[in-house]
Design an enzyme around this catalytic site. Structure first.
Site, mmCIF file in Angstrom:
data_model
loop_
_atom_site.group_PDB
_atom_site.id
_atom_site.type_symbol
_atom_site.label_atom_id
_atom_site.label_comp_id
_atom_site.label_asym_id
_atom_site.label_seq_id
_atom_site.Cartn_x
_atom_site.Cartn_y
_atom_site.Cartn_z
ATOM 1 N N GLY A 86 0.835 -1.186 0.000
ATOM 2 C CA GLY A 86 0.000 0.000 0.000
ATOM 3 C C GLY A 86 0.874 1.242 0.000
ATOM 4 O O GLY A 86 1.962 1.251 -0.586
ATOM 5 N N CYS A 87 0.437 2.289 0.654
ATOM 6 C CA CYS A 87 1.206 3.538 0.720
ATOM 7 C C CYS A 87 2.595 3.279 1.290
ATOM 8 O O CYS A 87 2.746 2.692 2.355
ATOM 9 C CB CYS A 87 0.453 4.548 1.591
#
Length: 422
Positions: free
Chosen positions: A19-20
């Site tokens: 993800g981020c």
């Protein structure tokens, strides 16, 4: 640590998508034995891309203006194998995010936020697959879904811009975005099986994950449903579609995430169920996910099985020219079925010659068709659709023979005739 000091260490690295990358960088940097964590982009077809390029490309993908595979936000984890094994790194990886979410991580949605392990040698691939199987067994026990993490060779790695590096150290109150499943990675490092699918990691699930034998499949055209244990959407698909299968194209379901030996998926699987159509052992198209939308599934399959002329009738309420249907004069005992689902619509003993140029029937199979008001072309008519697939068949009129006095005027090109067996 200075660059000189880094090169003096005997280190290894692996590239991970969680993800981020801001939160991923922080989580992986907390592991003892990790020398460096660098935010970056990898796994896509965009060499030299930066942060804005990745965001712009994702928007283009979602609006159908691009087809090239996007990068995932990743972290390049450099570690000292004498202090931290690769399994230790991957154990933290599995625990620190939710690897079952496909193209998203929490509130971050898009293929650039996919879960990924990008390895650089066969030993890393072996360990990655072993830890995946071990963690999947733990998720199964907890009643959590199917891992969607892609495990591929590292491709087109690009270091992110400087302002992304050590972001949460620079901005302690900054956005993290990571939230794990709460399930701990279950196995100590010394017990990791060194095989693609470790026998002791999958436990009782191993039999259900046995790869399909291509010798038992139809090479010319075959549907495979890739499912997962404890998957409510898979159970719904089975209930709505699979358990009632009558279509001509063969179908089989499996819990194994890999295609049969010698067959090829176009890209990794991201959600369960995923229904893939193979021709000559190669993926042609796929339908990902299912939440009760039967009409959408059959329409997807219809576009793969029907000719352009049939598609125009089935999905655009088209009409074939009169006296052109090959089954117009069909008089043999048998049945007329939906060309997509295979469900029986009419029996030949309900067919009659109406003289209109279209196959006509005075009675359908009970429950096989649905009727709908049609005000197109300045007329008021009653449209007839297939109840199983929802495709347009024709219209029904009140000028037929006894006993129903109905005339189901049907496009022959969306009827498949199946003669009775002698």
């Amino acid at each position: 640590m200075t660059p000189t000091q880094k090169t003096d260490l005997k280190t290894d690295f692996i590239v991970l998508g969680m993800g981020c990358f801001w939160g991923a960088e922080k989580r992986m940097g907390e592991i003892p034995g990790v020398v460096d964590v660098e935010s970056g982009y990898a796994g896509g077809d965009l060499p030299g891309a930066g942060y804005q390029d990745v965001l712009d490309h994702e928007r283009a993908l979602r609006t159908g203006k691009a087809t090239a595979r996007n990068h995932a936000e990743v972290v390049k984890v450099t570690f000292d194998p004498a202090k931290a094994t690769l399994e230790t790194i991957l154990g933290k990886f599995w625990e620190s995010h939710d690897p079952t979410q496909g193209d998203r991580q929490g509130n971050d949605i898009g293929s650039n936020y996919r879960s990924a392990i990008y390895y650089h040698d066969i030993a890393q691939r072996t360990t990655a697959l072993a830890t995946q199987a071990a963690y999947q067994a733990a998720l199964d026990a907890a009643g959590i879904g199917w891992i969607t993490t892609e495990i591929l060779p590292v491709k087109n790695y690009i270091a992110a811009e400087e302002y992304h590096q050590n972001y949460l150290k620079k901005n302690p109150g900054g956005y993290c975005g990571l939230g794990g499943t709460g399930v701990k990675y279950p196995k100590p490092a010394e017990n990791v099986a060194q095989s693609d699918v470790p026998a002791d990691a999958a436990g009782s699930s191993l039999k259900s994950r046995t790869p399909l034998d291509s010798g038992n499949l139809n090479l010319a055209q075959q549907l495979i449903v890739f499912e997962a244990e404890n998957c409510e959407f898979c159970r719904l698909f089975d209930q709505d579609i699979l358990n009632h299968w009558q279509a001509e194209v063969p179908i089989v379901a499996t819990m194994n995430v890999n295609p049969p030996a010698g067959w090829e998926l176009e890209k990794p699987l991201f959600a369960a169920p995923t229904i893939v159509l193979f021709r000559d052992g190669r993926e042609v198209t796929r339908y990902t996910g299912y939440n009760g939308e039967k009409a959408n599934f059959w329409k997807w399959l219809g576009f793969q099985l029907l000719s352009p002329e049939q598609q125009k009738i089935a999905f655009q309420q088209g009409t074939e020219p009169p006296f052109t249907a090959t089954n117009l004069d069909e008089k043999r005992p048998g049945k007329f079925v939906d060309p997509i689902t295979g469900a029986t619509l009419f029996l030949s003993n309900a067919k009659f010659d109406s003289g209109t140029g279209w196959p006509s029937f005075f009675d359908p199979i009970e429950g096989a068709v649905t009727e709908h008001e049609d005000k197109t072309h300045g007329m008021r008519r009653v449209e007839v659709r297939s109840a199983s697939s929802g495709i347009h068949l024709g219209h029904v009129f009140n000028d037929g023979p006894a006993p129903t006095f109905k005339r189901y005027c049907i496009n022959g090109n969306v009827l498949k005739f199946v003669p009775d067996k002698k």
